[in-house]
Design an enzyme around this catalytic site. Structure first.
Site, PDB file in Angstrom:
ATOM      1  N   HIS A 151       0.795  -1.242   0.000  1.00 52.25           N
ATOM      2  CA  HIS A 151       0.000   0.000   0.000  1.00 52.25           C
ATOM      3  C   HIS A 151       0.821   1.282   0.000  1.00 52.25           C
ATOM      4  CE1 HIS A 151       1.105   0.043   4.215  1.00 52.25           C
ATOM      5  NE2 HIS A 151       0.643   1.257   4.320  1.00 52.25           N
TER       6      HIS A 151
HETATM    7  N1  UDP Z   1      -4.256  -4.874   8.581  1.00 53.71           N
HETATM    8  C1  UDP Z   1      -5.554  -5.327   8.752  1.00 53.71           C
HETATM    9  N2  UDP Z   1      -6.279  -5.668   7.636  1.00 53.71           N
HETATM   10  C2  UDP Z   1      -5.774  -5.599   6.382  1.00 53.71           C
HETATM   11  C3  UDP Z   1      -4.436  -5.143   6.215  1.00 53.71           C
HETATM   12  C4  UDP Z   1      -3.707  -4.770   7.339  1.00 53.71           C
HETATM   13  O1  UDP Z   1      -6.038  -5.425   9.874  1.00 53.71           O
HETATM   14  O2  UDP Z   1      -6.485  -5.921   5.429  1.00 53.71           O
HETATM   15  C5  UDP Z   1      -3.486  -4.463   9.765  1.00 53.71           C
HETATM   16  C6  UDP Z   1      -2.159  -5.152   9.909  1.00 53.71           C
HETATM   17  O3  UDP Z   1      -2.340  -6.398  10.535  1.00 53.71           O
HETATM   18  C7  UDP Z   1      -1.374  -4.167  10.744  1.00 53.71           C
HETATM   19  C8  UDP Z   1      -1.899  -2.857  10.274  1.00 53.71           C
HETATM   20  O4  UDP Z   1      -3.148  -3.102   9.651  1.00 53.71           O
HETATM   21  O5  UDP Z   1      -1.646  -4.285  12.110  1.00 53.71           O
HETATM   22  C9  UDP Z   1      -0.914  -2.270   9.318  1.00 53.71           C
HETATM   23  O6  UDP Z   1      -1.434  -1.184   8.732  1.00 53.71           O
HETATM   24  P1  UDP Z   1      -0.806  -0.571   7.415  1.00 53.71           P
HETATM   25  O7  UDP Z   1      -0.091  -1.620   6.673  1.00 53.71           O
HETATM   26  O8  UDP Z   1      -1.923   0.145   6.749  1.00 53.71           O
HETATM   27  O9  UDP Z   1       0.191   0.534   7.961  1.00 53.71           O
HETATM   28  P2  UDP Z   1       1.703   0.536   8.450  1.00 53.71           P
HETATM   29  O10 UDP Z   1       1.871  -0.487   9.513  1.00 53.71           O
HETATM   30  O11 UDP Z   1       2.567   0.320   7.263  1.00 53.71           O
HETATM   31  O12 UDP Z   1       1.892   1.921   8.994  1.00 53.71           O
END
Ligand code: UDP
Length: 361
Positions: free
Chosen positions: A209
């Protein structure tokens, strides 16, 4: 009773805040009000987490989304300031590295309200990432910097934080608590494995993403090519972030594995438990893979969670088709021993105690 305002806007922040909110409610020493900036707004990117994880309903939803970084941060700053002037909190808590994090910290600080930053000190050293700018600026104006790793603590020391009027502490990573707590409930609360018939099937869990991976058709195309090639060996399950879905449509790129809508946290934890490995550009998921003892291929040029790579639990493959395929093949062959504890335990309680001691001053 002293008042905490938590400022949230994006999915990973809901997941981290759920842990601390639960402790704040249990201890009942401070009141908490949540401002939701609206950065993530789809039901499956926002509401589902509040419902499943019992996060208190936001008192304010600013509904700011779908605009450029500058406009978004500016509008958030203005509207958060108005709310803070009404609420007069004793402390503002911000999480991670989004525009909501920076706007929340800046609005609070300009009003003389103390700021605690959960997940302070992380650096990718890549200044073209919007998240890196948000982190650096938020850290510099925070009063309490809660570092998830020794590396994060060292980063702040190297930036001269010993000379600033701020408290920098190593707490460990709060996501370990969310995986432990919600992971104990997820088998009861999720039926995704049965629903997708994954019980007896080898599969890889992937999420993509980040802006640098989605917005350029060549880069997104190279990653999808890798996922398509890998899918012929082991099914790739890809919960599609709205931005990635939109870009795939825009560039007419196809995916041959199993694309699904973004899932709630219980479903995600079940997918993590059953998968063979994770391919991701998400920060949170890299650690969740480790907490579930699954190797992780990182579809980025660098990671803020470098200890995972140093321990051999994760590998950086960038957005290159062949690198991604090779790293996956290696991890499908040999799974590392997850025998090192990297991120601490009961981190939510440590963070709560630090906040309580700041508020006691
Ligand atoms: N996550 C979720 N459902 C999804 C994709 C991700 O619950 O379909 C959760 C994932 O397990 C993690 C968090 O969202 O805890 C990560 O978010 P994201 O990847 O958007 O952001 P980042 O961690 O890169 O800031």
């Amino acid at each position: 009773m002293k008042k905490i305002v938590s400022i949230l806007g994006a999915r990973p922040q809901f997941i981290k805040a759920a842990v601390l909110s639960r402790i704040i409610q249990e201890k009942n020493e401070f009141s908490e009000i949540i401002i939701h900036t609206g950065q993530h707004f789809d039901k499956n990117m926002s509401e589902v987490f509040f419902e499943e994880m019992d996060i208190p309903k936001p008192k304010y939803n600013l509904n700011i989304n779908g605009i450029g970084h500058g406009a978004m941060t500016g509008r958030m700053l203005e509207q958060i300031e108005e709310v803070l002037m009404d609420e007069k909190p004793d402390l503002v808590v911000v999480y991670g590295d989004t525009n909501s994090t920076l706007a929340g910290a800046l609005a609070a600080k300009k009003l003389g309200v103390q700021v605690a930053h959960v997940e302070a000190g992380l650096r990718s050293f890549n200044m073209s990432m919007p998240e890196e700018l948000n982190r650096i600026l938020t850290d510099r104006i925070s009063d309490l910097l809660l570092c998830p790793t020794i590396t994060a603590l060292s980063n702040l020391k190297a930036e001269g934080f010993d000379n600033f009027d701020a408290k920098v502490v190593l707490t460990g990573d709060i996501m370990g608590d969310s995986v432990a707590y919600y992971g104990s409930l997820s088998p009861e609360r999720s039926a995704i494995i049965e629903k997708l018939s994954l019980d007896n099937r080898k599969f890889i869990l992937a999420t993509i993403h980040r802006q640098e991976n989605t917005d350029d058709p060549k880069v997104l195309g190279a990653i999808l090519q890798a996922l398509n090639d890998i899918s012929s060996e082991a099914l790739v399950v890809l919960p599609l972030h709205p931005r990635t879905r939109a870009m795939m449509e825009k560039f007419a790129l196809s995916f041959k594995g199993l694309a699904i809508d973004p899932v709630g946290y219980f479903d995600m934890l079940q997918l993590l438990k059953y998968c063979s490995l994770v391919i991701t550009d998400s920060g949170g998921l890299q650690k969740e893979a480790y907490f579930n003892q699954k190797p992780c291929v990182i579809a980025r040029e660098e990671t803020e969670w470098i200890e995972l790579v140093e321990a051999g639990f994760a590998r950086i493959a960038g957005s290159y088709t062949e690198e991604l395929k090779r790293a996956c093949a290696d991890y499908l062959d040999v799974v590392p021993d997850f025998d090192i504890e990297l991120y601490g335990r009961e981190v939510g309680t440590t963070i709560y105690d630090e906040i309580a001691s700041l508020l006691a001053r």
